[in-house]
Write an enzyme that holds these catalytic residues in place. Structure first.
Site, PDB file in Angstrom:
ATOM      1  N   PRO A  24       0.800  -1.223   0.000  1.00 48.22           N
ATOM      2  CA  PRO A  24       0.000   0.000   0.000  1.00 48.22           C
ATOM      3  C   PRO A  24       0.831   1.271   0.000  1.00 48.22           C
ATOM      4  O   PRO A  24       1.903   1.337   0.610  1.00 48.22           O
ATOM      5  CB  PRO A  24      -0.812  -0.106   1.306  1.00 48.22           C
ATOM      6  N   ASN A  25       0.290   2.259  -0.708  1.00 44.20           N
ATOM      7  CA  ASN A  25       0.836   3.620  -0.786  1.00 44.20           C
ATOM      8  C   ASN A  25       2.096   3.747  -1.641  1.00 44.20           C
ATOM      9  O   ASN A  25       2.568   4.857  -1.887  1.00 44.20           O
ATOM     10  CB  ASN A  25       1.089   4.195   0.623  1.00 44.20           C
ATOM     11  N   ARG A  55       5.014  11.069  -2.447  1.00 50.38           N
ATOM     12  CA  ARG A  55       4.741  10.685  -1.059  1.00 50.38           C
ATOM     13  C   ARG A  55       5.980  10.914  -0.196  1.00 50.38           C
ATOM     14  O   ARG A  55       7.015  10.280  -0.423  1.00 50.38           O
ATOM     15  CB  ARG A  55       4.371   9.192  -1.025  1.00 50.38           C
ATOM     16  N   TYR A  79      11.173   8.959   1.199  1.00 51.68           N
ATOM     17  CA  TYR A  79      11.172   7.919   0.160  1.00 51.68           C
ATOM     18  C   TYR A  79      11.800   8.361  -1.162  1.00 51.68           C
ATOM     19  O   TYR A  79      11.881   7.558  -2.092  1.00 51.68           O
ATOM     20  CB  TYR A  79       9.727   7.448  -0.085  1.00 51.68           C
ATOM     21  N   ASN A 109       8.259  -5.318  -1.506  1.00 47.32           N
ATOM     22  CA  ASN A 109       8.215  -4.200  -0.575  1.00 47.32           C
ATOM     23  C   ASN A 109       6.774  -4.167  -0.072  1.00 47.32           C
ATOM     24  O   ASN A 109       5.888  -3.666  -0.759  1.00 47.32           O
ATOM     25  CB  ASN A 109       8.586  -2.869  -1.239  1.00 47.32           C
ATOM     26  N   ALA A 121       3.302  -0.881   4.564  1.00 50.52           N
ATOM     27  CA  ALA A 121       2.894  -1.036   5.961  1.00 50.52           C
ATOM     28  C   ALA A 121       2.425  -2.457   6.299  1.00 50.52           C
ATOM     29  O   ALA A 121       2.412  -2.822   7.482  1.00 50.52           O
ATOM     30  CB  ALA A 121       1.805  -0.027   6.301  1.00 50.52           C
ATOM     31  N   HIS A 164       4.386  -4.709   8.786  1.00 52.46           N
ATOM     32  CA  HIS A 164       4.396  -4.629  10.241  1.00 52.46           C
ATOM     33  C   HIS A 164       3.251  -5.370  10.923  1.00 52.46           C
ATOM     34  O   HIS A 164       3.264  -5.504  12.143  1.00 52.46           O
ATOM     35  CB  HIS A 164       4.404  -3.148  10.651  1.00 52.46           C
ATOM     36  N   GLU A 194      12.994  -9.260   0.872  1.00 49.63           N
ATOM     37  CA  GLU A 194      12.192  -8.169   1.451  1.00 49.63           C
ATOM     38  C   GLU A 194      12.954  -6.868   1.229  1.00 49.63           C
ATOM     39  O   GLU A 194      14.156  -6.787   1.510  1.00 49.63           O
ATOM     40  CB  GLU A 194      11.982  -8.424   2.950  1.00 49.63           C
ATOM     41  N   HIS A 239      12.952  -2.503   1.433  1.00 46.75           N
ATOM     42  CA  HIS A 239      12.391  -1.225   1.909  1.00 46.75           C
ATOM     43  C   HIS A 239      13.288  -0.090   1.440  1.00 46.75           C
ATOM     44  O   HIS A 239      14.520  -0.203   1.506  1.00 46.75           O
ATOM     45  CB  HIS A 239      12.319  -1.189   3.435  1.00 46.75           C
ATOM     46  N   LEU A 240      12.662   0.990   1.008  1.00 49.44           N
ATOM     47  CA  LEU A 240      13.433   2.176   0.608  1.00 49.44           C
ATOM     48  C   LEU A 240      14.111   2.797   1.820  1.00 49.44           C
ATOM     49  O   LEU A 240      15.289   3.143   1.790  1.00 49.44           O
ATOM     50  CB  LEU A 240      12.498   3.201  -0.042  1.00 49.44           C
ATOM     51  N   SER A 241      13.318   2.954   2.890  1.00 48.44           N
ATOM     52  CA  SER A 241      13.856   3.532   4.123  1.00 48.44           C
ATOM     53  C   SER A 241      14.410   2.406   5.001  1.00 48.44           C
ATOM     54  O   SER A 241      14.283   1.230   4.656  1.00 48.44           O
ATOM     55  CB  SER A 241      12.744   4.274   4.872  1.00 48.44           C
ATOM     56  N   ARG A 258      13.261   4.297  12.348  1.00 51.95           N
ATOM     57  CA  ARG A 258      12.045   5.108  12.357  1.00 51.95           C
ATOM     58  C   ARG A 258      11.200   4.778  13.591  1.00 51.95           C
ATOM     59  O   ARG A 258      11.708   4.295  14.586  1.00 51.95           O
ATOM     60  CB  ARG A 258      11.317   4.891  11.030  1.00 51.95           C
TER      61      ARG A 258
END
Ligand code: DQA
Length: 147
Positions: free
Chosen positions: A10-11, A18, A23, A74, A77, A80, A98, A100-102, A107
């Site tokens: 999502p997103n 965004r 990101y 990726n 959310a 989590h 897996e 992730h950009l960040s 975080r």
């Protein structure tokens, strides 16, 4: 032909606009093109599914079973809290990267748990868009550059 399925949660369709400070400004299409540019020369096919709906991502994992050689995901959310995604990925036979950009570990505390990590073969995070290039290399490595 070797097939890699890239799944985007999502997103991620909003990438480019965004939270660019987190990101970056590249779009999801840019990232898909980056991954494709690594897989193409190795003769590896790429299929991409993005969805904001958990069930659609779960069913994309189901469709990858017995058909795809590896998954790059990726999960956004879903990372989590989606035990449904965890279970679907656990039923996939091949390597799972897996991505992730960040770096979620740097975080908010709620991002520190990944329910995908226990079923992932490897994780790449915190490298921004370069992660998509590195995920391509990781997949080729995990598949023994089989094509
Ligand atoms: C993300 C990190 C997640 O915590 C977040 O919910 C995302 C993007 C990343 O690529 O850094 O949507 O997966």
């Amino acid at each position: 032909m070797t097939l890699v399925v890239l799944l985007s949660g999502p997103n991620l369709n909003l990438l480019g606009t965004r939270e660019p400070a987190v990101y970056g400004t590249a779009t999801l299409e840019d990232h898909v093109a980056t991954l494709r540019s690594v897989l193409d020369p190795a003769g590896v096919d790429l299929e991409h599914v993005q969805s904001n709906h958990e069930g659609v991502v779960v069913e994309a994992v189901h469709r990858a079973r017995g058909r795809a050689d590896a998954i790059v995901i990726n999960p956004g959310a879903f990372t989590h809290y989606s035990w449904a995604l965890h279970d679907a990925l656990a039923a996939f036979e091949g390597p799972i990267v897996e991505l992730h950009l960040s770096n979620p570990q740097r975080r908010e505390a709620w991002r520190h748990t990944s329910v995908v990590a226990p079923v992932a073969t490897a994780m790449i995070c915190g490298l921004g868009g370069a992660g998509y290039r590195l995920a391509g290399s990781a997949v080729l490595e995990l598949l023994g550059s089989r094509s």
